[in-house]
Design a protein around this motif. Structure first.
Motif, PDB file in Angstrom:
ATOM      1  N   ALA A 371      38.710  44.294  32.119  1.00  0.00           N
ATOM      2  CA  ALA A 371      39.733  45.358  31.736  1.00  0.00           C
ATOM      3  C   ALA A 371      40.892  45.671  32.675  1.00  0.00           C
ATOM      4  CB  ALA A 371      39.024  46.623  31.597  1.00  0.00           C
ATOM      5  N   SER A 372      42.083  45.714  32.392  1.00  0.00           N
ATOM      6  CA  SER A 372      43.330  46.055  33.147  1.00  0.00           C
ATOM      7  C   SER A 372      43.638  47.471  32.879  1.00  0.00           C
ATOM      8  CB  SER A 372      44.449  45.025  32.919  1.00  0.00           C
ATOM      9  OG  SER A 372      43.907  44.000  33.404  1.00  0.00           O
ATOM     10  N   GLY A 373      43.865  48.078  33.667  1.00  0.00           N
ATOM     11  CA  GLY A 373      44.404  49.608  33.400  1.00  0.00           C
ATOM     12  C   GLY A 373      45.740  49.705  33.077  1.00  0.00           C
ATOM     13  N   PRO A 374      46.170  51.009  32.430  1.00  0.00           N
ATOM     14  CA  PRO A 374      47.489  51.253  31.739  1.00  0.00           C
ATOM     15  C   PRO A 374      48.229  51.057  32.837  1.00  0.00           C
ATOM     16  CG  PRO A 374      45.987  53.247  32.066  1.00  0.00           C
ATOM     17  CD  PRO A 374      44.920  52.118  32.183  1.00  0.00           C
ATOM     18  N   GLY A 375      48.232  51.416  34.046  1.00  0.00           N
ATOM     19  CA  GLY A 375      49.376  51.092  35.037  1.00  0.00           C
ATOM     20  C   GLY A 375      49.771  49.454  35.258  1.00  0.00           C
ATOM     21  N   SER A 376      48.817  48.751  34.753  1.00  0.00           N
ATOM     22  CA  SER A 376      49.329  47.234  34.777  1.00  0.00           C
ATOM     23  C   SER A 376      50.333  47.081  33.795  1.00  0.00           C
ATOM     24  CB  SER A 376      48.175  46.394  34.342  1.00  0.00           C
ATOM     25  OG  SER A 376      47.049  46.418  35.458  1.00  0.00           O
ATOM     26  N   ASN A 377      50.732  48.018  33.091  1.00  0.00           N
ATOM     27  CA  ASN A 377      51.875  47.746  32.049  1.00  0.00           C
ATOM     28  C   ASN A 377      51.739  46.580  31.254  1.00  0.00           C
ATOM     29  OD1 ASN A 377      52.954  50.273  32.814  1.00  0.00           O
ATOM     30  ND2 ASN A 377      53.779  49.204  34.515  1.00  0.00           N
ATOM     31  N   GLY A 378      50.401  46.093  30.779  1.00  0.00           N
ATOM     32  CA  GLY A 378      50.402  45.058  29.682  1.00  0.00           C
ATOM     33  C   GLY A 378      49.918  43.712  30.335  1.00  0.00           C
ATOM     34  N   TYR A 379      50.101  43.866  31.847  1.00  0.00           N
ATOM     35  CA  TYR A 379      49.738  42.714  32.552  1.00  0.00           C
ATOM     36  C   TYR A 379      48.186  42.575  32.605  1.00  0.00           C
ATOM     37  CZ  TYR A 379      49.862  38.824  36.078  1.00  0.00           C
ATOM     38  OH  TYR A 379      49.799  37.730  36.880  1.00  0.00           O
ATOM     39  N   ASP A 380      47.812  41.191  32.710  1.00  0.00           N
ATOM     40  CA  ASP A 380      46.385  40.767  32.791  1.00  0.00           C
ATOM     41  C   ASP A 380      45.903  40.903  34.381  1.00  0.00           C
ATOM     42  OD1 ASP A 380      43.717  40.264  32.236  1.00  0.00           O
ATOM     43  OD2 ASP A 380      44.016  38.541  31.254  1.00  0.00           O
ATOM     44  N   THR A 381      45.944  42.159  34.851  1.00  0.00           N
ATOM     45  CA  THR A 381      45.567  42.206  36.287  1.00  0.00           C
ATOM     46  C   THR A 381      44.117  41.606  36.509  1.00  0.00           C
ATOM     47  OG1 THR A 381      46.965  44.004  36.663  1.00  0.00           O
ATOM     48  CG2 THR A 381      45.259  43.762  38.032  1.00  0.00           C
ATOM     49  N   ALA A 382      43.253  42.026  35.561  1.00  0.00           N
ATOM     50  CA  ALA A 382      41.830  41.480  35.831  1.00  0.00           C
ATOM     51  C   ALA A 382      41.616  40.041  36.069  1.00  0.00           C
ATOM     52  CB  ALA A 382      41.066  41.874  34.541  1.00  0.00           C
ATOM     53  N   MET A 383      42.431  39.105  35.160  1.00  0.00           N
ATOM     54  CA  MET A 383      42.290  37.640  35.407  1.00  0.00           C
ATOM     55  C   MET A 383      43.289  36.920  36.136  1.00  0.00           C
ATOM     56  SD  MET A 383      39.723  37.260  33.058  1.00  0.00           S
ATOM     57  CE  MET A 383      39.919  35.698  32.282  1.00  0.00           C
ATOM     58  N   LEU A 384      44.376  37.428  36.183  1.00  0.00           N
ATOM     59  CA  LEU A 384      45.598  36.947  36.665  1.00  0.00           C
ATOM     60  C   LEU A 384      46.080  37.516  38.068  1.00  0.00           C
ATOM     61  CD1 LEU A 384      47.745  36.167  33.485  1.00  0.00           C
ATOM     62  CD2 LEU A 384      46.227  34.451  34.587  1.00  0.00           C
ATOM     63  N   GLY A 385      45.685  38.512  38.189  1.00  0.00           N
ATOM     64  CA  GLY A 385      46.327  39.347  39.496  1.00  0.00           C
ATOM     65  C   GLY A 385      46.277  38.577  40.738  1.00  0.00           C
ATOM     66  N   GLN A 386      47.112  38.491  41.722  1.00  0.00           N
ATOM     67  CA  GLN A 386      47.151  37.681  43.000  1.00  0.00           C
ATOM     68  C   GLN A 386      47.201  38.576  43.970  1.00  0.00           C
ATOM     69  OE1 GLN A 386      49.464  34.186  43.249  1.00  0.00           O
ATOM     70  NE2 GLN A 386      49.715  34.311  40.964  1.00  0.00           N
ATOM     71  N   TYR A 387      46.200  39.022  44.708  1.00  0.00           N
ATOM     72  CA  TYR A 387      46.088  40.062  45.956  1.00  0.00           C
ATOM     73  C   TYR A 387      45.191  39.794  46.953  1.00  0.00           C
ATOM     74  CZ  TYR A 387      47.508  42.767  41.789  1.00  0.00           C
ATOM     75  OH  TYR A 387      48.540  43.238  40.522  1.00  0.00           O
ATOM     76  N   ALA A 388      45.747  40.258  48.205  1.00  0.00           N
ATOM     77  CA  ALA A 388      44.784  39.945  49.180  1.00  0.00           C
ATOM     78  C   ALA A 388      43.618  40.806  49.280  1.00  0.00           C
ATOM     79  CB  ALA A 388      45.798  40.609  50.623  1.00  0.00           C
ATOM     80  N   PRO A 389      42.512  40.290  49.438  1.00  0.00           N
ATOM     81  CA  PRO A 389      41.184  41.009  49.149  1.00  0.00           C
ATOM     82  C   PRO A 389      40.670  41.766  50.208  1.00  0.00           C
ATOM     83  CG  PRO A 389      40.928  38.654  49.820  1.00  0.00           C
ATOM     84  CD  PRO A 389      42.169  38.851  49.757  1.00  0.00           C
ATOM     85  N   GLY A 390      41.367  41.814  51.484  1.00  0.00           N
ATOM     86  CA  GLY A 390      40.963  42.767  52.401  1.00  0.00           C
ATOM     87  C   GLY A 390      39.288  42.376  52.926  1.00  0.00           C
ATOM     88  N   SER A 391      38.582  43.435  53.304  1.00  0.00           N
ATOM     89  CA  SER A 391      37.153  43.309  53.737  1.00  0.00           C
ATOM     90  C   SER A 391      36.284  42.677  52.806  1.00  0.00           C
ATOM     91  CB  SER A 391      36.711  44.444  54.424  1.00  0.00           C
ATOM     92  OG  SER A 391      37.743  44.834  55.554  1.00  0.00           O
ATOM     93  N   ILE A 392      36.488  42.644  51.297  1.00  0.00           N
ATOM     94  CA  ILE A 392      35.334  41.913  50.568  1.00  0.00           C
ATOM     95  C   ILE A 392      35.349  40.716  50.599  1.00  0.00           C
ATOM     96  CG2 ILE A 392      35.904  43.721  48.655  1.00  0.00           C
ATOM     97  CD1 ILE A 392      37.210  41.413  47.100  1.00  0.00           C
ATOM     98  N   PHE A 393      36.440  40.123  51.330  1.00  0.00           N
ATOM     99  CA  PHE A 393      36.392  38.738  52.060  1.00  0.00           C
ATOM    100  C   PHE A 393      35.509  38.235  52.958  1.00  0.00           C
ATOM    101  CE2 PHE A 393      38.345  34.683  53.818  1.00  0.00           C
ATOM    102  CZ  PHE A 393      38.319  34.041  52.709  1.00  0.00           C
ATOM    103  N   LYS A 394      35.027  39.234  53.694  1.00  0.00           N
ATOM    104  CA  LYS A 394      34.105  39.314  54.866  1.00  0.00           C
ATOM    105  C   LYS A 394      32.697  38.661  54.345  1.00  0.00           C
ATOM    106  CE  LYS A 394      36.090  42.691  57.612  1.00  0.00           C
ATOM    107  NZ  LYS A 394      36.023  44.312  57.956  1.00  0.00           N
ATOM    108  N   ILE A 395      32.573  38.668  52.940  1.00  0.00           N
ATOM    109  CA  ILE A 395      31.358  37.883  52.376  1.00  0.00           C
ATOM    110  C   ILE A 395      31.655  36.495  52.862  1.00  0.00           C
ATOM    111  CG2 ILE A 395      30.171  37.303  50.212  1.00  0.00           C
ATOM    112  CD1 ILE A 395      30.945  40.059  49.068  1.00  0.00           C
TER     113      ILE A 395
END
Length: 658
Positions: A371-395
């Motif tokens: 699911a991509s929220g309304p703030g994504s304005n129709g973009y598939d944030t869930a599948m296509l987003g490219q973001y720095a993961p921060g501390s979840i990357f400590k896994i």
């Protein structure tokens, strides 16, 4: 060489030349004329072809009239083996038409006559189509199949035909009413743009029905009585392929609409004006599979008849020349769970910035919600987003550290601040002083000590980070996913502050929410998760191209490429150690609020990643969790801290998911 020998050779040459001339019985000229005829017919212009028994201009007019109903199609025409008989010749013309997705082939025989030093074509409409009469022209008729459904888990119908009404002005019903006033009144009633709709109604022909809006029948608030009160207005019942709601998984599923001029041009004849086609998401990616192929007829009929005259004749006065039966599309089966997808969307409905929730089943890789929220304005944030993961990357960091011999109980140094090549790094606000200094790796992970993981940069190379990420199923291709996705990117080379930033999921490290869920899921599974969304990506109808099952599309041309090779798969023992530390995040770290989630114990990791140039910088808020055979990632683009922003969303999802 003697004079006698030279004389003999000369005589032979003269005799041979005379022999060749004698054998030239006009075949070359006839063959040239046949090839010219074939090229002219293929171009639908025989104005320069000399005919016997017909003026070239008149023949050209008859050809164009006969084929006008097939416009813009043109045939490929090839002349075959010529048969010569004195001053006449016959030659086959092989026709091939691309009609929709089908090929219509036939052969006619052209007759040629020699007139002086020229070869003339004997005109007959049968040159164009076998048995075509002088009074006949060609036409086509097509029948489109219903679009196939998109199915979810247990074959739940995600997209299927649902009842709608087209609301508009039916101009013949206007009578003496003012079209502009009626259009403005209807637009006001249904929420359309009054100025634009009024212009449409005024520009339309006197017999037109001009749609103002299409409404779902279920739940519509504009009543038939309200519509009927507007002069000339009416509601026409129909059904369209729709998801359960206008917003349901829209970025992922895409939509269906009338084909644009650009889509028609790019379709290679598969689409024509008035056809419906997929736009965006799975509807576009699997359009050929879902749409099927139109049934099509090519027929000959007497030119100039009125509609009534045609109706009075058998078969409407049509003589069928070619037909291809309609072929229904094949439903697209996905793993989406409609209840979990709707739950995720309901939770994100209150989030302002771009956001996403992805849930998958680690044991099978099935993507249950994206699911991509309304703030994504129709973009598939869930599948296509490219973001720095921060501390979840400590896994990923932790797996790389295990591979150098460390365990969750190994001691690491966690100072309050750390400087690398002049750049200062620190822990998040509110970091507990009791977890500073020499602490167990488990404790540093649970409280997300940035400096402890940056301190490990001398022992963990950038290449080892990339390898560990791929071991957990991210930053690689997804051959079984069957949908456009970005699975993350970890540079194989980085030094100094960039390598230090990579250790806390920043720098050039990127993930999508899907990739984050895969990473967490691999911990729960005890091996890398291979995500699956589309279960039958190659089930396109015969003759229709299907997308590759391994299609892993990037959202833009600048998307980083996946790793060239994957590291050794995470082992069950390594995953157990990671699960131990993710559980500590809940029992003693940032995510204590997840301890009350009913059912299996929850393991989690929060993450906050800075972005932009504001001071203080904006942050991405992340959290990933495993809960039995469920892995979930929650992301908010401009969201403060992962624990305080994304954490409550995750808790709500896990609690309601059961």
């Amino acid at each position: 060489m003697g004079k006698i020998q030279k004389l003999s050779l000369g005589l032979v040459g003269l005799l041979l030349g005379a022999s060749l001339v004698a054998c030239d019985d006009g075949r070359t000229g006839a063959q040239d004329a046949a090839r010219t005829l074939a090229s002219a017919v293929a171009a639908l212009d025989v104005g320069a072809v000399p005919f016997d028994g017909k003026d070239s201009g008149a023949a050209n007019e008859q050809l164009r009239a006969a084929f006008k109903g097939l416009d813009p199609l043109k045939p490929a025409v090839r002349s075959g083996e010529l048969k010569l008989d004195s001053g006449t010749a016959t030659v086959p013309l092989d026709y091939s038409w691309k009609v929709g997705a089908a090929e219509w082939k036939y052969t006619v025989t052209a007759q040629l006559k020699k007139s002086g030093d020229k070869w003339l074509t004997v005109w007959s409409p049968g040159l164009l189509v076998p048995g075509l009469a002088d009074t006949e022209v060609l036409g086509t008729a097509s029948e489109a199949p219903q679009r196939a459904d998109i199915l979810g888990a247990a074959d739940a119908k995600l997209v299927t035909y649902r009842p709608v009404v087209h609301v508009g002005i039916d101009k013949p019903r206007l009578g003496s009413a003012d079209p502009a006033a009626a259009a403005a009144e209807l637009a006001q009633l249904v929420g359309a743009d009054p100025a634009a709709y009024t212009q449409q109604v005024q520009a339309a022909g006197a017999e037109a029905f001009v749609t103002a809006i299409t409404l779902r029948q279920d739940g519509r608030t504009v009543t038939d009585e309200q519509i009927a009160a507007v002069p000339g207005a009416r509601a026409i019942a129909d059904s369209l392929p729709l998801a359960p709601s206008r917003t349901f998984a829209r970025a992922l599923l895409g939509s269906v609409a009338e084909a644009s001029a650009e889509q028609i041009e790019k379709s290679g004849g598969a689409l024509k004006a008035g056809d419906s086609t997929g736009t965006g998401g799975l509807q576009q990616q699997y359009d050929a599979q879902l749409r099927g192929t139109d049934g099509i007829q090519v027929f000959a009929q007497t030119a100039g008849l009125t509609a009534e005259q045609r109706q009075a004749q058998p078969n409407g006065g049509r003589r069928i020349l070619f037909q291809e039966p309609m072929k229904a599309g094949t439903p697209l089966k996905t793993t989406l769970d409609p209840k979990l997808q709707q739950l995720a969307e309901d939770i994100l409905a209150k989030v302002g910035p771009a956001s996403a929730i992805v849930a998958l089943r680690p044991s099978s890789g099935a993507v249950l919600a994206a699911a991509s929220g309304p703030g994504s304005n129709g973009y598939d944030t869930a599948m296509l987003g490219q973001y720095a993961p921060g501390s979840i990357f400590k896994i990923v960091d932790s797996l790389a550290m295990f591979r150098t011999g460390m365990t969750p109980d190994s001691k690491v140094d966690c100072p309050a601040t750390l400087t690398v090549d002049g750049r200062a790094f620190k822990n998040a606000e509110g970091y507990p002083a009791t977890s500073l200094g020499s602490v167990a790796l488990r404790d540093a992970f649970a409280h997300s000590c940035n400096t402890a993981f940056i301190n490990a940069r001398e022992q963990i190379s950038q290449a080892q980070l990339e390898s560990a990420a791929t071991s957990l199923g991210v930053a690689v291709e997804a051959p079984s996913l069957g949908a456009a996705a970005f699975l993350g990117s970890v540079p194989s080379e980085a030094a100094g502050t960039e390598h230090a930033a990579s250790m806390i999921g920043q720098g050039k490290v990127l993930m999508s929410p899907l990739a984050a869920a895969i990473m967490a899921g691999s911990v729960a599974k005890g091996g890398p998760v291979a995500p699956v969304l589309v279960m039958n990506p190659n089930a396109a109808p015969a003759g229709s191209p299907a997308p590759s099952a391994g299609a892993t599309a990037e959202p833009s041309t600048s998307a980083p490429a996946p790793a060239k090779s994957a590291g050794p798969p995470v082992t069950a023992a390594e995953a157990a150690s990671l699960a131990d530390m993710m559980r500590a995040v809940v029992t003693s770290g940032h995510a204590g609020f997840l301890a009350s989630v009913p059912g299996a114990p929850v393991g989690a990791k929060t993450g906050t990643a800075e972005f932009g140039k504001d001071n203080p910088p904006k942050t991405h808020a992340w959290i990933v969790a495993v809960h039995g055979d469920l892995a979930v990632a929650v992301f908010v683009e401009d969201g403060g801290l992962g624990a305080t922003t994304s954490g409550p969303l995750l808790k709500e999802f896990l609690t309601a998911a059961g």
